[in-house]
Design a protein around this motif. Sequence first.
Motif, PDB file in Angstrom:
ATOM      1  N   SER A 156     -28.350  -2.207  24.494  1.00 12.93           N
ATOM      2  CA  SER A 156     -28.532  -1.891  23.068  1.00 12.93           C
ATOM      3  C   SER A 156     -28.584  -0.400  22.785  1.00 12.93           C
ATOM      4  CB  SER A 156     -29.791  -2.565  22.509  1.00 12.93           C
ATOM      5  OG  SER A 156     -29.713  -3.951  22.654  1.00 12.93           O
ATOM      6  N   LYS A 157     -28.074   0.405  23.704  1.00 14.75           N
ATOM      7  CA  LYS A 157     -28.053   1.851  23.504  1.00 14.75           C
ATOM      8  C   LYS A 157     -26.622   2.348  23.567  1.00 14.75           C
ATOM      9  CE  LYS A 157     -32.574   2.438  25.536  1.00 14.75           C
ATOM     10  NZ  LYS A 157     -33.347   2.952  26.646  1.00 14.75           N
ATOM     11  N   TRP A 158     -26.313   3.354  22.745  1.00 15.47           N
ATOM     12  CA  TRP A 158     -24.992   3.963  22.765  1.00 15.47           C
ATOM     13  C   TRP A 158     -25.047   5.155  23.703  1.00 15.47           C
ATOM     14  CZ3 TRP A 158     -20.459   2.456  20.663  1.00 15.47           C
ATOM     15  CH2 TRP A 158     -19.394   3.360  20.756  1.00 15.47           C
ATOM     16  N   GLY A 159     -24.264   5.101  24.753  1.00 19.18           N
ATOM     17  CA  GLY A 159     -24.241   6.192  25.719  1.00 19.18           C
ATOM     18  C   GLY A 159     -22.833   6.382  26.256  1.00 19.18           C
ATOM     19  N   ALA A 180     -21.347   5.274  28.917  1.00 21.21           N
ATOM     20  CA  ALA A 180     -20.688   4.047  29.399  1.00 21.21           C
ATOM     21  C   ALA A 180     -20.160   3.219  28.230  1.00 21.21           C
ATOM     22  CB  ALA A 180     -21.657   3.219  30.244  1.00 21.21           C
ATOM     23  N   THR A 181     -20.921   3.162  27.146  1.00 20.77           N
ATOM     24  CA  THR A 181     -20.474   2.423  25.961  1.00 20.77           C
ATOM     25  C   THR A 181     -19.240   3.080  25.368  1.00 20.77           C
ATOM     26  OG1 THR A 181     -22.774   1.837  25.502  1.00 20.77           O
ATOM     27  CG2 THR A 181     -21.195   1.505  23.722  1.00 20.77           C
ATOM     28  N   LYS A 182     -19.291   4.402  25.236  1.00 19.12           N
ATOM     29  CA  LYS A 182     -18.140   5.127  24.691  1.00 19.12           C
ATOM     30  C   LYS A 182     -16.900   4.896  25.555  1.00 19.12           C
ATOM     31  CE  LYS A 182     -16.475   9.557  23.081  1.00 19.12           C
ATOM     32  NZ  LYS A 182     -16.766  10.953  22.802  1.00 19.12           N
ATOM     33  N   ALA A 183     -17.061   4.957  26.875  1.00 18.53           N
ATOM     34  CA  ALA A 183     -15.931   4.734  27.775  1.00 18.53           C
ATOM     35  C   ALA A 183     -15.379   3.317  27.635  1.00 18.53           C
ATOM     36  CB  ALA A 183     -16.346   4.999  29.223  1.00 18.53           C
ATOM     37  N   GLN A 184     -16.249   2.340  27.456  1.00 19.14           N
ATOM     38  CA  GLN A 184     -15.804   0.950  27.296  1.00 19.14           C
ATOM     39  C   GLN A 184     -15.042   0.784  25.979  1.00 19.14           C
ATOM     40  OE1 GLN A 184     -15.737  -0.890  29.781  1.00 19.14           O
ATOM     41  NE2 GLN A 184     -16.376  -2.975  29.433  1.00 19.14           N
ATOM     42  N   ILE A 185     -15.519   1.428  24.929  1.00 15.40           N
ATOM     43  CA  ILE A 185     -14.814   1.383  23.639  1.00 15.40           C
ATOM     44  C   ILE A 185     -13.450   2.059  23.776  1.00 15.40           C
ATOM     45  CG2 ILE A 185     -14.832   2.251  21.253  1.00 15.40           C
ATOM     46  CD1 ILE A 185     -16.630  -0.197  21.690  1.00 15.40           C
ATOM     47  N   GLN A 186     -13.400   3.174  24.503  1.00 19.40           N
ATOM     48  CA  GLN A 186     -12.122   3.856  24.711  1.00 19.40           C
ATOM     49  C   GLN A 186     -11.150   2.972  25.486  1.00 19.40           C
ATOM     50  OE1 GLN A 186     -13.882   7.416  26.435  1.00 19.40           O
ATOM     51  NE2 GLN A 186     -13.273   8.611  24.636  1.00 19.40           N
ATOM     52  N   TRP A 187     -11.653   2.243  26.493  1.00 20.01           N
ATOM     53  CA  TRP A 187     -10.795   1.295  27.217  1.00 20.01           C
ATOM     54  C   TRP A 187     -10.263   0.238  26.254  1.00 20.01           C
ATOM     55  CZ3 TRP A 187     -11.808  -3.949  27.473  1.00 20.01           C
ATOM     56  CH2 TRP A 187     -10.843  -4.688  28.148  1.00 20.01           C
ATOM     57  N   PHE A 188     -11.152  -0.318  25.419  1.00 22.50           N
ATOM     58  CA  PHE A 188     -10.768  -1.337  24.448  1.00 22.50           C
ATOM     59  C   PHE A 188      -9.687  -0.806  23.512  1.00 22.50           C
ATOM     60  CE2 PHE A 188     -11.269  -3.316  20.277  1.00 22.50           C
ATOM     61  CZ  PHE A 188     -11.266  -4.666  20.594  1.00 22.50           C
ATOM     62  N   GLN A 189      -9.890   0.406  23.003  1.00 18.62           N
ATOM     63  CA  GLN A 189      -8.915   1.000  22.088  1.00 18.62           C
ATOM     64  C   GLN A 189      -7.560   1.176  22.775  1.00 18.62           C
ATOM     65  OE1 GLN A 189     -11.430   4.374  21.183  1.00 18.62           O
ATOM     66  NE2 GLN A 189     -11.864   3.590  19.124  1.00 18.62           N
ATOM     67  N   GLY A 231     -13.241   6.589  21.027  1.00 16.52           N
ATOM     68  CA  GLY A 231     -14.581   6.105  21.354  1.00 16.52           C
ATOM     69  C   GLY A 231     -15.450   5.839  20.147  1.00 16.52           C
ATOM     70  N   ILE A 232     -14.857   5.866  18.965  1.00 15.77           N
ATOM     71  CA  ILE A 232     -15.597   5.628  17.726  1.00 15.77           C
ATOM     72  C   ILE A 232     -15.228   4.247  17.191  1.00 15.77           C
ATOM     73  CG2 ILE A 232     -15.917   6.388  15.339  1.00 15.77           C
ATOM     74  CD1 ILE A 232     -15.188   9.244  16.368  1.00 15.77           C
ATOM     75  N   VAL A 233     -16.224   3.459  16.837  1.00 16.34           N
ATOM     76  CA  VAL A 233     -15.961   2.134  16.269  1.00 16.34           C
ATOM     77  C   VAL A 233     -15.883   2.287  14.751  1.00 16.34           C
ATOM     78  CG1 VAL A 233     -16.699  -0.264  16.099  1.00 16.34           C
ATOM     79  CG2 VAL A 233     -17.148   1.030  18.184  1.00 16.34           C
ATOM     80  N   GLY A 234     -14.707   2.704  14.303  1.00 10.46           N
ATOM     81  CA  GLY A 234     -14.430   2.814  12.870  1.00 10.46           C
ATOM     82  C   GLY A 234     -13.848   1.510  12.362  1.00 10.46           C
TER      83      GLY A 234
END
Length: 85
Positions: free
Chosen positions: A18-21, A23-32, A41-44
């Motif tokens: 439940s924290k944005w760090g 690893a979360t940013k990297a996972q979002i970047q992979w998803f994108q 790495g931004i969930v817009g």
Amino acid sequence: MVNDLARDVGHSTICEDSKWGPATKAQIQWFQAHFGLKVDGIVGPKTGDFLLYFGDQHYGGKNGYCFSHLPTKDLAGMYVHTQIN
């Protein structure tokens, strides 16, 4: 939801704390990158659409729980089977 997709396609998952760090940013970047989105790495709105639509089966698809709440109209008019191969 990113971890759900990561598991489905054999990509590594991250600890859900439940924290944005980093690893979360990297996972979002992979998803994108996986979906051909702008990798920042931004969930817009655009990344949010894809997370809701292609993430957990409970949320995705035309009848998904959050379909009517997609932040943009980009995906609202289309139906795509949400199982990722």
